[in-house]
Scaffold this motif. Structure first.
Motif, mmCIF file in Angstrom:
data_model
loop_
_atom_site.group_PDB
_atom_site.id
_atom_site.type_symbol
_atom_site.label_atom_id
_atom_site.label_comp_id
_atom_site.label_asym_id
_atom_site.label_seq_id
_atom_site.Cartn_x
_atom_site.Cartn_y
_atom_site.Cartn_z
ATOM 1 N N GLN A 149 0.843 -1.188 0.000
ATOM 2 C CA GLN A 149 0.000 0.000 0.000
ATOM 3 C C GLN A 149 0.885 1.248 0.000
ATOM 4 O OE1 GLN A 149 -3.067 -0.646 -0.432
ATOM 5 N NE2 GLN A 149 -3.222 -2.745 0.253
ATOM 6 N N LEU A 182 0.062 13.966 1.622
ATOM 7 C CA LEU A 182 -1.003 14.658 0.898
ATOM 8 C C LEU A 182 -0.934 16.145 1.232
ATOM 9 C CD1 LEU A 182 -3.922 12.130 1.526
ATOM 10 C CD2 LEU A 182 -2.456 12.321 -0.490
ATOM 11 N N SER A 189 0.239 9.661 4.874
ATOM 12 C CA SER A 189 -1.080 9.061 4.619
ATOM 13 C C SER A 189 -0.915 7.684 3.984
ATOM 14 C CB SER A 189 -1.896 9.963 3.693
ATOM 15 O OG SER A 189 -3.121 9.361 3.355
ATOM 16 N N CYS A 241 -2.430 5.143 1.658
ATOM 17 C CA CYS A 241 -3.405 5.224 0.572
ATOM 18 C C CYS A 241 -3.681 3.835 -0.003
ATOM 19 C CB CYS A 241 -2.887 6.144 -0.543
ATOM 20 S SG CYS A 241 -2.473 7.806 0.014
ATOM 21 N N GLU A 272 -1.705 3.812 -8.249
ATOM 22 C CA GLU A 272 -1.281 5.153 -8.630
ATOM 23 C C GLU A 272 -0.128 5.075 -9.623
ATOM 24 O OE1 GLU A 272 0.352 9.245 -6.493
ATOM 25 O OE2 GLU A 272 -0.968 7.877 -5.408
#
Length: 486
Positions: free
Chosen positions: A393, A398, A404, A406, A410
């Motif tokens: 992950q 951000l 963070s 996410c 991506e």
């Protein structure tokens, strides 16, 4: 003098296979070399035993439809993911129609997708979700039931001898799919090799250096020999192995990014008497504290030509970034530029880490107890535990939050568009066409706008908001029915 090619793809998985196919379809003169560290194609996340095999289109996955503070249902993510999956169906249909891929039944089958919930609160949630989705053409044909008689017809295995009067409900949509992403990947690479692409198995990329013309890779082959290979464009698409290689490129877009490893465990049933009584992918709700990828589901699967049932996934924790990776993968990913980002994420996600460790330590009896919430009559002797693939992950900063964690996938591209990398996990393979269309558009079409016309011939719906184009949705489904039989 280094060997060279126009394009290098690192990792022989679904992402590289898809991008390579796009490049060869639209720019056939481009020379392509693929480096794969293992001795075969699709050995990691793309392997059919390492993922759920769900054609993720948000037809059944409850984590894609969040309940907002005002108790309404946000379906934005569900619509986005469904649209992305239609691109996959469109491209696969094109390749079968063209003859580049044969025997589509070996990698895709029509299979009902269902959501199943228990308890008054979740039944109310599912009812609202159904009302919000059923009005959209992308979710045409969705049905809802909260009476046990209908549920017994839909999911007889799960309803037989179910005790108590707890409220139950399910949604059903017939045009879901089961996808063997391992077989699809092998077919894509077989076609790429026919078109002259070089597939280098047992070749591990050890270093990446920027040059005036593009990139030079240092590669170690099976004999231990060190090779140099130059290219103009580089794609890093090797699942959990992407982050360490992205860091070696030194591009600014790869800074302040980390990765958190999550392993998966499934239970598989091969008892034909049990297997024949279930024909659907049935998703429930994730337990409190569980990552989104840990939504429990009982799935019909077709693998190696045989029908089986899988239940899971159970999450686990390991330091490895790949199933065949090293316990040093996670600690070695800490770099000066991402150290603070990773530490902040670690402090914020201590409960998640504890949850993953506890999941990894579950006994088979404890896993059977979870299975019996879906299938009350499950017998331990009918089920085996298998370790699925590794997922990493994304951890990043951000605009309004540091460190963070996410979930999702991506694409990272360099400013000069000479290198791209894919990070993240689910829905992953299902949206591989959308992800690789993004790479191709940024790194090739933006430099040569005339390619846009060819791209639209290959995937006519690319760039369209399908939710507003019911005719185009019907056209995609007609092609999928004709060429993929789904």
């Amino acid at each position: 003098m280094a060997n060279q090619s126009d394009v290098v793809l690192i990792g022989a998985g679904i992402m590289s296979g898809t991008l390579g196919t796009l490049i060869k379809e639209i720019l056939p003169e481009q020379s392509i070399t693929i480096f794969e560290a293992q001795n075969a194609v699709a050995t990691e996340s793309s392997n059919e035993w390492h993922n759920a095999g769900t054609g993720h289109a948000a037809l059944c996955e409850l984590n894609y439809t969040a309940e907002k503070a005002d108790s309404s249902i946000d379906i934005t993510k569900a619509l986005n993911i469904n649209e992305k999956y239609q691109l996959s169906l469109e491209m696969w249909s094109y390749l079968v129609a063209k003859g580049d891929i044969e025997n589509p039944a070996e990698f895709i089958r029509k299979l009902p997708h269902m959501s199943f919930v228990q308890g008054e609160k979740d039944v109310n949630f599912l009812r609202k979700r159904f009302k919000a989705l059923a009005q959209h053409p992308l979710f045409e044909g969705m049905q809802f039931a909260d009476d046990r008689e209908t549920l017994a017809k839909w999911i007889p295995l799960m309803m037989k001898n179910r005790q108590g009067n707890e409220p139950l409900a399910a949604t059903l949509i017939e045009h879901g799919t089961d996808v063997n992403f391992g077989e699809l990947t092998r077919k894509l690479f077989k076609n790429l090799q026919k078109q002259g692409c070089e597939l280098k198995l047992n070749h591990r990329v050890q270093d990446i250096q920027k040059t005036a013309e593009g990139w030079t890779l240092t590669v170690k082959d099976a004999s231990g020999q060190i090779l140099q290979h130059a290219c103009k464009f580089l794609f890093i698409g090797c699942g959990g192995g992407t982050l360490p290689l992205l860091q070696k490129t030194g591009i600014k877009e790869g800074k302040h990014i980390g990765g958190f490893p999550v392993s998966g465990i499934f239970m598989v049933c091969r008892n034909p008497e049990v297997v024949e009584k279930h024909y659907a992918k049935v998703y429930g709700k994730a337990k409190i504290g569980a990552p989104p990828m840990s939504v429990p589901h009982l799935d019909t699967r077709f693998i190696e030509g045989k029908k089986s049932l899988l239940f899971g996934p159970f999450a686990g924790f390991t330091m490895k970034y790949l199933k065949q990776g090293s316990q040093l993968d996670f600690p070695l990913s800490f770099k000066p530029d991402n150290f603070a980002t990773m530490m902040i994420a670690g402090m914020k996600n201590i409960p998640l880490t504890n949850y993953l460790i506890k999941q990894a330590m579950l006994s088979k009896a404890q896993r059977m107890a979870d299975l019996r919430e879906f299938y009350p009559e499950a017998k331990s002797e009918d089920w085996d535990v298998i370790v699925a693939g590794q997922r990493v992950q994304i951890i990043k900063d951000l605009p309004n939050e540091r460190g963070s964690l996410c979930f999702g996938t991506e694409v990272i591209t360099s400013e000069d568009k000479s290198v791209a990398a894919l990070l993240g996990a689910s829905p992953g393979a299902s949206t591989s066409v959308d992800a690789m269309l993004s790479v191709f558009s940024k790194c090739f079409v933006e430099k040569q706008p005339e390619l846009q016309t060819k791209l639209k011939q290959l995937v006519p719906s690319y760039g369209e908001k399908l939710r507003d184009e019911p005719e185009l949705i019907r056209e995609i489904r007609e092609k999928a029915a004709k060429w993929l039989n789904v």
